[in-house]
Design an enzyme around this catalytic site. Sequence first.
Site, PDB file in Angstrom:
ATOM      1  N   HIS A 115      36.561 -31.957 -33.676  1.00  0.00           N
ATOM      2  CA  HIS A 115      37.393 -30.754 -33.626  1.00  0.00           C
ATOM      3  C   HIS A 115      38.274 -30.694 -32.380  1.00  0.00           C
ATOM      4  O   HIS A 115      39.449 -30.364 -32.454  1.00  0.00           O
ATOM      5  CB  HIS A 115      36.500 -29.510 -33.687  1.00  0.00           C
ATOM      6  CG  HIS A 115      37.210 -28.277 -34.126  1.00  0.00           C
ATOM      7  ND1 HIS A 115      36.591 -27.264 -34.811  1.00  0.00           N
ATOM      8  CD2 HIS A 115      38.507 -27.884 -34.002  1.00  0.00           C
ATOM      9  CE1 HIS A 115      37.464 -26.305 -35.078  1.00  0.00           C
ATOM     10  NE2 HIS A 115      38.630 -26.652 -34.583  1.00  0.00           N
ATOM     11  N   TYR A 175      33.746 -22.161 -37.325  1.00  0.00           N
ATOM     12  CA  TYR A 175      34.170 -21.037 -38.161  1.00  0.00           C
ATOM     13  C   TYR A 175      32.969 -20.245 -38.678  1.00  0.00           C
ATOM     14  O   TYR A 175      33.134 -19.115 -39.141  1.00  0.00           O
ATOM     15  CB  TYR A 175      34.979 -21.512 -39.363  1.00  0.00           C
ATOM     16  CG  TYR A 175      36.254 -22.252 -39.058  1.00  0.00           C
ATOM     17  CD1 TYR A 175      36.781 -22.332 -37.773  1.00  0.00           C
ATOM     18  CD2 TYR A 175      36.941 -22.900 -40.082  1.00  0.00           C
ATOM     19  CE1 TYR A 175      37.944 -23.032 -37.514  1.00  0.00           C
ATOM     20  CE2 TYR A 175      38.118 -23.602 -39.834  1.00  0.00           C
ATOM     21  CZ  TYR A 175      38.601 -23.675 -38.554  1.00  0.00           C
ATOM     22  OH  TYR A 175      39.754 -24.378 -38.310  1.00  0.00           O
TER      23      TYR A 175
END
Length: 253
Positions: free
Chosen positions: A94, A36
Site C-alpha cells: 500500500h 479500509y
Amino acid sequence: MELPPVGLGTMGVDDPTVVREALAAGYRHLDTAQIYENETVVGAGLAASDVPRESVTVATKLWIDALRDDAVRPSTERSLDRLELDAVDLLYVHRPRGEYDPETTLPAVEAVRRAGLTAAVGLSNFDPDQLAVAHDHLDEIAAHQVEFHPYWGDERLLADAREHGYPIVAYSPLAGGEVLSDPVIREIADTRDTSPAAVSIAWVCSHDPVVTIPKASSPAHLRANLAAAELELSDAEIERIDGIEREVELFPE
C-alpha cells in the site's frame, strides 16, 4: 495486467449492497485495502452477486504494519479470510513506509504470489526512486496505484508504466470533489451535456495506460462513473484541462 477503464474504489464503503449493485451495473474491478477495514464488506458483496468470481478482478493492499518479511503471508491470509476468497487477483504494497524494506518485503510478497495467494503483485504510492528499486526485487509490477486527477499527477510514473507495460490505477479521480466546481471542467461538461465528474474521469482515462477506481455508493453514481469511460474528449479539451494551474495533492507522503 489488463484492467477495465473504470473500477470501484471502496474506501468508506460499508454496505455489501453497494458492491453487489456495482457488479450488477457492470463493474469488474473491486479495490479494497486492509486499512479500509471493509474487506469483509467487499467479500460479502461479491458473494451475494450473480457475477462469476472469475470475471472480477479483486485487489487488496497490505498496510504498512504488515510489510515485515515474516508478516506478509499471515497478513495476506487474514485478508483472504475476511474476503472469503482463496486468492486475490492483485495484492499491493500500500505504501513504502513503516515496516517496508524492499530487500525483504518484496521477496516475501513474491513468495505469496508463488504460493497462489495472489495472481499478481502491485505497488501503491511509490515515487520514481522507490519504483526503480522495486524493479530490482520483483519479477513483475502488475499495476501501480497512485493519486491522479486534473490537479495532480506525476509524468515520471506514467513514463515508467509505459516503459514496463503495466497500468497506472488512478485513485481520487475527482480530487475529492474539488474538480466538480472547476470552471474549465464545468464549461466542458456544459458543452458536452454531461457532468463535471464524467469529464474528469474521461480526462484521467485519456492518459495511456491509466485506469481509474472512483468511489460511488448510489446506483446513479455507479452507473454514471462507469459510463464516463465512454466519453472521448477532444485533444483541445484535454489540453485545456492539462493547462489548469492548480495543484491539489490529497494524500501526500
